[in-house]
Structures are given as structure tokens and as C-alpha cells.
Design a protein around this motif. Structure first.
Motif, short mmCIF file in Angstrom:
data_model
loop_
_atom_site.label_atom_id
_atom_site.label_comp_id
_atom_site.label_asym_id
_atom_site.label_seq_id
_atom_site.Cartn_x
_atom_site.Cartn_y
_atom_site.Cartn_z
N THR A 166 0.86 -1.18 0.00
CA THR A 166 0.00 0.00 0.00
C THR A 166 0.89 1.22 0.00
OG1 THR A 166 -1.76 -1.12 1.24
CG2 THR A 166 -1.77 1.29 1.25
N VAL A 167 0.70 2.12 -0.96
CA VAL A 167 1.45 3.37 -0.96
C VAL A 167 0.56 4.45 -0.34
CG1 VAL A 167 0.74 4.00 -3.31
CG2 VAL A 167 2.84 4.96 -2.36
N ALA A 168 1.14 5.23 0.57
CA ALA A 168 0.36 6.19 1.35
C ALA A 168 1.14 7.48 1.48
CB ALA A 168 0.05 5.62 2.74
N GLY A 169 0.40 8.59 1.69
CA GLY A 169 1.07 9.86 1.89
C GLY A 169 0.10 10.94 2.29
N GLU A 170 0.65 12.06 2.73
CA GLU A 170 -0.16 13.19 3.19
C GLU A 170 0.32 14.46 2.51
OE1 GLU A 170 -0.97 16.77 5.64
OE2 GLU A 170 0.99 15.84 5.26
N SER A 171 -0.63 15.34 2.15
CA SER A 171 -0.33 16.62 1.51
C SER A 171 0.42 16.38 0.21
CB SER A 171 0.43 17.52 2.48
OG SER A 171 0.43 18.86 2.04
N ALA A 172 1.65 16.92 0.05
CA ALA A 172 2.40 16.63 -1.17
C ALA A 172 2.65 15.14 -1.32
CB ALA A 172 3.73 17.39 -1.16
#
Length: 490
Positions: free
Chosen positions: A182-188
Motif C-alpha cells: 500500500t502506498v500512502a502519503g499526506e499533503s504533497a
């Protein structure tokens, strides 16, 4: 105790403590220095002996600001490194790869907010990564350097793809399953996840996606990217014909000069529609099914822009008219319909609250809703909204992160969210949902109400607050307003 694993690139020395193995600062690509500056990342070369991964590596050169104290890490262009937090026992664990935010100009995967031990204790291999930022990662040079630099405006995105490739090739050595990523991130970072969803070069490197407060609703055009390159060359005393002297400019000077250039149309440095790495707008690619069969968890925070407004005292000194003009300039346009809804009849703090609400909808919430509408035609989508107000900043941008990671008690998090007994409950709920999603593709967890998939009719949304709840089409009148407005090309 020390622990060694063997990857296809060589042996890696890490630490094992309380059931978690940590491996820090592992290079996943060659250092993009010298003549490799601005070029796509190259695979890391196998090493001899044992790589010591018991301490963090350098982060990408960047400018410190009140939201980015840089944490005392060394800065270097040799920053293409990642960290692995893994359960001490077992194999075949699901993997979550976290991409940090920071407007594409600051931040790192080494922030204490992103400590992955809580995920590892719950059976998830958590990977954080650094990628090139600012002009090092997003300076468009295709018009000056030709084919070799055709993708320079997206070098940071290519770094992320290189990291995902390294994860695919090595994660089994750390106990992870390369087919459950699972690839995840916040904002940019969430902008990046959205970009990876629709980028051909990333296809197959992950199976699920999490987007927190970020949708790549507008890439830079080549014309906009070329404008910024001209501005940077001028700021450095260079001309287009002498652009190769950029290789000789110290990274700190390059980054500092870029930071001084006023923004013209959003972030000066962000992914560019270069025709090579990115050939379609995010919206067109999403509609065409480029992210088909990728279960997606996405959401935003109720008062995203309060992070900036509450921390910048000058907002309080502005008149109502000045506040309206500033919001219109920074996050507009404030159309006539938007003014009728958000502005008319309001003054003072009430007006400021509603202007924050407008800017939050414009930049984060409505793009997320629109993306969920489209993606739900192809794959399961789970939509959330973070309404919990942990401090005077309210439900502001980025404040959900320490609750997801269980790092809300770290001093750097407490400085923003304070200490409240309810923090633990909110964190338990969010962390459990993320773990469940990474494991199974569904965020349903024992301490949550039934969380249906999103669809454009019911529009079920999990509201994270002191007590989590599901609402169907929350704030429907406001959502319908944005659906009818034409200020966003979605």
C-alpha cells in the motif's frame, strides 16, 4: 540487539527492540550528485560487506521554516534513502510505503511523526522514504537540456518510483510481501500517491493507495515550469545559454534562491505535465481507469487551512476586505456563488472561519470528493473526514498524522496538539483503520462503526472525532455548491 538481513544488494545491519526491527538510511538509488543532478535516479549499486543501517541518513537539502525545523538531520544530495520498520518475527507481512508531505520543498521520511513502530507491532512492514525536493526534484529543464532532461521536472516522482522498485526487490528480506504493498502519503505525499496511481511507470509496484489531504488536481504546464526556470536562472545570475552552470551551484544556494521566488499559480515546484512521465491530467487519467482495481482510502481535514491562518498572526490584523482579497489571491477564485455562500453577512472571526472553510474545500476537501466519485467506478473507495479538534488549531492540515501513526505523544506533536485524554481513543481508531486497510483492502476495524464503500448516491463518509461516526453526504449543500461551480476543471 543488532540484526542482519541479506538483500539482493547486500547485507544490512539494523536493530531489534521490543519486537520491532528498524533499518534506517538505506540507499535505494545512486546519489544524484554532480552530472546526475536533475537526471532520473539510477539503481543503487550492490555493496560489499555489511551496510550499517542503525542511524538515519541525510535528508534532501531544504530551507527551514516554522513548520519545518529540519530536526537537526544532515542535508545532502545523497538523500535517496529509506527506512524500514518491520515485525521481528514472521514473513509475508503486508507493506505500507509512506511518502512525506511538505509542499514538495521540505520534509523527510525521518520525521518522528512517521515512526513506524506502531505499525510494525501490528504486523505491518512500514517503509518511509526521502526523495528530491524543490529545484533538485522538480526543476523543468527539457526546453534547455533536451531529451536527457525531459523528465527533470518530475525527478522527485521518479525517485519515489525507484524507491517502490527497491521495495519490490528487497522487502521479502525484511519480512514483507512485495505483492501486498500500500502506498500512502499526506499533503504533497498524497499528491504524489495520486500521481503514482495514474503513472504508467509505477504500475504494478503497489496494490492499494491511501491519500491524506491531497489530490493532484492541477499539474504545472510546461509553460509555467519554464517560467519558473527562467526566474531561478535570473536569481542566480545565469542565462538560458549558461544553464549548465546549475551543476556548480551549491545545493543550499540553489534551494535558497528557489524559495525566494514568489508563487505565480500555486506551488512553483510540483509535478509537471511533461509528456514523458506525465502525459495526462490526473482527472483524465483517473477517468480513463488508470487506477482501476486499486482499493483506495482517502480523506481530508475539516479545517485544513487553519494550520497556516492560526500560526500567522498577520491574519488577525487584516481587515475583512483584506482577508477576502488574500484568500481570493491565494486559494481562489472566490466566484459570486462562493461569496454568497461563504462571505455575505459575515464579519470578523466568523468570516475568517468561513474563509478557511472555503480554502479548505477548494484545495483539499472537494478535490478528494471528486476523486472518490470517479475512482469508485473502478475500485472500492473509503472516504473519511478528520473533524477532531485537538487544539486551538482545530482540525487543521497534517494534524491527523500523529493519530494515524500513534506518535501523538511525541514532543514535536504535543507542541501542536497538546495533551488530552481523548487523543488515545482517536489514535486507536485511526491507526486500527489504516492497519485493517493495509491488511485487507478494507478499513473496517472493531472499534469503528460499519464503514461502507463510497458511492455517488449514498456518499458514506467516516467522520473521525472523539467518537467516530458514519455520515451520508455530510454538508451536502456545500458539496452540491462545489459540484455546480466551474472554478475547478474536474
Amino acid at each position: 540487539m543488532d540484526v542482519i538481513v541479506e538483500t539482493r544488494y547486500g547485507k544490512v545491519l539494523g536493530r531489534e527492540e521490543e519486537g520491532v526491527r528498524t533499518f534506517l538510511g538505506i540507499p535505494y538509488a545512486r546519489a544524484p550528485q554532480g552530472e546526475r543532478r536533475f537526471l532520473p535516479p539510477e539503481p543503487v549499486e550492490p555493496w560489499t560487506g555489511v551496510l550499517d543501517a542503525r542511524a538515519y541518513g541525510p535528508i534532501c537539502p531544504q530551507v527551514a521554516n516554522p513548520l519545518n525545523p529540519v530536526d537537526g538531520f544532515a542535508q545532502s544530495e545523497d538523500c535517496l534513502r529509506l527506512c524500514v520498520y518491520a515485525p521481528a518475527e514472521g514473513t509475508g507481512h503486508p507493506v505500507m510505503v509512506w511518502i512525506h508531505g511538505g509542499a514538495y520543498v521540505f520534509g523527510s521520511g525521518q520525521s518522528p511523526w512517521y515512526d513506524g513502530r506502531a505499525f510494525a507491532r501490528d504486523g505491518v512492514v512500514l517503509v518511509t522514504l526521502n526523495y528530491r525536493l524543490g529545484p533538485l526534484g522538480f526543476l523543468h529543464l527539457a526546453h534547455l537540456g533536451g531529451e536527457a532532461y525531459a523528465s527533470s521536472g518530475n525527478a522527485g516522482i521518479l525517485d519515489q518510483i525507484a524507491a517502490l522498485t527497491f521495495v519490490r526487490d528487497t522487502i521479502e528480506a525484511f519480512g514483507g510481501d512485495p505483492n501486498r504493498v500500500t502506498v500512502a502519503g499526506e499533503s504533497a505525499g498524497a499528491w504524489s500517491v495520486g500521481t503514482l496511481l495514474v503513472t504508467e511507470a509505477a504500475r504494478g509496484l503497489f496494490q492499494q493507495a491511501i491519500l491524506q489531504s491531497g489530490i493532484p488536481f492541477q499539474y504545472r504546464t510546461p509553460e509555467s515550469a519554464e517560467w519558473f526556470t527562467a526566474q531561478l536562472l535570473d536569481a542566480l545570475g545565469l542565462s538560458p545559454s549558461s544553464w549548465r552552470r546549475l551543476f556548480d551551484v551549491p545545493a543550499a544556494d540553489l534551494v535558497s534562491a528557489a524559495a525566494r521566488i514568489p508563487a505565480r499559480d500555486g506551488l512553483n515546484l510540483r509535478p509537471v505535465l511533461d509528456g514523458v512521465t506525465l502525459t495526462q491530467s490526473f482527472w483524465d487519467a483517473l477517468r480513463d481507469g488508470h487506477a482501476a482495481h486499486v482499493p483506495t482510502l482517502a480523506g481530508s481535514n475539516r479545517e485544513e487551512l487553519m494550520l497556516w491562518v492560526a500560526r500567522e498572526s498577520e491574519w488577525r490584523a487584516l481587515s475583512d476586505e483584506e482577508r477576502i482579497a488574500r484568500v481570493d489571491r491565494m486559494w481562489g477564485p472566490l466566484t459570486d456563488r462562493a461569496r454568497d455562500y461563504y462571505v455575505d453577512g459575515r464579519t470578523g472571526d466568523e468570516l475568517l472561519t468561513w474563509l478557511v472553510r472555503f480554502a479548505s474545500m477548494r484545495t483539499f476537501t472537494y478535490p478528494t470528493i471528486r476523486a472518490a466519485e470517479i475512482q469508485s467506478e473502478y475500485a472500492p473507495v473509503y472516504l473519511y473526514r478528520f473533524d477532531y479538534r485537538p487544539s486551538r488549531l482545530g482540525a487543521a492540515h497534517a494534524l491527523e498524522i500523529p493519530f494515524v501513526f500513534g506518535t501523538y505523544a511525541h514532543p514535536s506533536a504535543r507542541a501542536l496538539i497538546g495533551e488530552r485524554p481523548t487523543h488515545a481513543d482517536v489514535s486507536d481508531a485511526m491507526h486500527a483503520a489504516w492497519v485493517a486497510f493495509v491488511r485487507s483492502g478494507s478499513p473496517q476495524a472493531p472499534n469503528l462503526p460499519e464503514w461502507p464503500t463510497y458511492d455517488p448516491k449514498r456518499r458514506s463518509t467516516l467522520i473521525f472525532d472523539e467518537a467516530p461516526r458514519v455520515e451520508d453526504d455530510p454538508d451536502s449543500a456545500e458539496r452540491e455548491l462545489w459540484s455546480d461551480m466551474t472554478s475547478l476543471s474536474m
